[in-house]
Motif scaffolding. Structure first.
Motif, PDB file in Angstrom:
ATOM      1  N   LEU A 214       0.867  -1.225   0.060  1.00 33.88           N
ATOM      2  CA  LEU A 214       0.013   0.103   0.035  1.00 33.88           C
ATOM      3  C   LEU A 214       0.983   1.216   0.048  1.00 33.88           C
ATOM      4  O   LEU A 214       1.084   1.885   0.942  1.00 33.88           O
ATOM      5  N   TYR A 222      -0.487   3.036  -4.968  1.00 30.33           N
ATOM      6  CA  TYR A 222      -1.101   1.891  -4.111  1.00 30.33           C
ATOM      7  C   TYR A 222      -1.137   0.638  -5.091  1.00 30.33           C
ATOM      8  O   TYR A 222      -1.740   0.739  -6.095  1.00 30.33           O
ATOM      9  N   GLY A 252       1.339   3.807   3.447  1.00 28.84           N
ATOM     10  CA  GLY A 252      -0.040   3.911   2.844  1.00 28.84           C
ATOM     11  C   GLY A 252      -0.867   3.482   4.142  1.00 28.84           C
ATOM     12  O   GLY A 252      -2.050   4.048   4.234  1.00 28.84           O
TER      13      GLY A 252
END
Length: 467
Positions: A214, A222, A252
């Motif tokens: 991510l 992503y 992320g």
């Protein structure tokens, strides 16, 4: 940590000592300059030792102007005070420092809730020194679960781990250290990360798991975690293979919950067994702290957890190291408490806004082509337009003259032909600093355009991308 070798001749260079470094008498204790590669024979006054080290460290780059690193380079003074108060507390001594241990437990609970664990009270997790250790622990759990399910074939069969070629180097280390075959999904055209269907095709009965990222460090994009899980669901329907997913959310996992709430990537997906993040990246804490969480106790084999009778207490641990300071964990709890969901959302949104605005201004200069725009991670990559007499390595080298640490690097197979610059926007890198960056870059362009050809001969030596 990097491996270092000492110089071949240890006593060739001595440090130069300024007489004014002396405590009171300018020449007191200054008769012998200390050596650099062996212990000095006698002590130095603390102010002298400090000044010698301080002066040498001035030659390091300015961390706030380092556009390569994801690591936090600014925190509030109050966080620094707390870290100073806890630097002598050994995190492992949970019986002696029960409140520090409690703050770690609370952080795990907060992350389990943030990442939508089905039952946050049943999720298990721990702090680590960073995402690299967290990934190692997650990989160990995947391998052990696979070995338990394949006890009749292991150790004869060789386990494998499927991931994109863009994974962080810690996953290569894991496969090397724990004797797991790395099966890498290559880049293809303008796809710079893992393809779900290609990943599923690489899986077989010896696959311990698939890693989804991510937020790729190469371009800030992503990977499609939900689509990856769907591809593995279809694989299980066809073949019966039940392959778990680990989400490497080093960056992320502390961006998406606040800015991309509709994106399904976490424990809402039943196939996601574990998630890691770096508290010292977009968790907004100084290095080094990371976090590893598992969906439930079944995802983390009990046999990997050591229970140690240490200093009078029963202490369950899952780690690659032992002693480390509690300062970073305390700083993480402070930041969670300080910001809350709305505070994190405001900080991360501002960082993304800076990234998107800066990407647009760089594109408007006309000499560069954007690969990404900072609209996922607040990170974007760009390259030079065709036909210019300079390349990304020239840009990186010249921007360093202005104090900017701007990484230039080539992509992995099958896109070794692509060389890019990458900018990581972090809290503390403001719109004002971004404008100063664009001003410096714009002033360089006329000189770069007058070059006869790209001047960097050794691309491997010139690259400043190592993480």
């Amino acid at each position: 940590m990097a491996l270092h070798k000492g110089p071949e001749k240890h006593e060739e260079r001595l440090m130069s000592v300024n007489p004014f470094f002396g405590e009171a008498n300018p020449v007191g204790g200054m008769t012998e300059a200390p050596p650099t590669h062996r212990l000095p024979d006698t002590p130095l006054p603390p102010s002298t030792a400090y000044q010698l080290v301080h002066d040498e460290l001035m030659l390091d780059g300015n961390a706030r102007l380092n556009l390569a690193t994801f690591v936090t380079t600014w925190m509030e003074p109050q966080a620094g005070v707390l870290m100073g108060e806890c630097r002598d507390k050994n995190m492992i001594d949970k019986d002696e420092y029960p409140r520090t241990a409690e703050l770690e437990r609370r952080c795990v609970a907060m992350l389990a809730d943030l990442w939508n664990a089905p039952d946050p009270s049943a999720a298990v997790g721990c702090s680590t020194t960073g995402s690299s250790e967290a990934c190692m622990l997650a990989g160990m759990a995947l391998k052990r679960r696979w070995a338990q399910r394949n006890a009749d074939r292991y150790p004869g069969a060789r386990p494998n781990l499927v991931m994109g070629v863009n994974v962080q180097v810690c996953w290569e280390k894991f496969c090397n250290f724990w004797e797991v075959e790395a099966r890498l999904v290559p880049m293809d055209g303008d796809r710079y990360h893992l393809d779900p269907r290609a990943a599923a095709e690489l899986c077989d009965e010896n696959t311990i798991g698939v890693v989804g990222i991510l937020g790729s460090t190469f371009d800030g994009s992503y990977e499609p975690i939900a689509e990856l899980c769907a591809a593995l669901d279809a694989l299980q329907e066809r073949t019966g293979l039940d392959i778990p997913v680990h989400v490497d959310g080093a960056s992320g996992a502390m961006i998406a919950p606040f800015l991309d709430e509709d994106l399904v990537w976490d424990f809402r997906l039943p196939r996601v067994a574990s998630i890691n993040t770096s508290g010292h990246k977009y968790g907004l804490v100084y290095p080094g702290v990371g976090w590893a969480l598992w969906r439930d106790k079944e995802a983390l084999p009990e046999e990997l957890v050591f229970r140690v009778n240490y200093l009078g207490g029963d202490m369950p641990t899952f780690a690659l190291n032992f002693s480390r300071p509690g300062a970073q964990v305390v700083a993480q709890y402070y930041t969670f408490l300080r910001l809350g969901r709305e505070g994190y959302r405001a900080v991360q949104q501002t960082t993304r806004d800076v990234a998107r605005a800066l990407a647009g201004k760089i594109e408007a200069l006309g000499d560069f082509r954007l690969l990404t725009r900072g609209d996922e991670l607040p990170v974007f990559a760009f390259t030079t337009q065709g036909g210019l007499p300079y390349d990304v390595f020239d840009v990186s080298r010249r921007m360093r003259e202005h104090g900017w640490l701007l990484p230039a690097y080539t992509f992995p197979p099958n896109r070794e032909d692509l060389a890019v610059l990458r900018i990581v926007c972090r809290n503390g890198f403001s719109h004002d600093l971004a404008d100063l960056f664009v001003d410096d870059l714009g002033r360089l362009l006329p000189e770069l355009r007058r070059q006869p050809h790209p001047l960097t001969k050794d691309r491997e030596g010139a690259t400043s991308f190592h993480h």
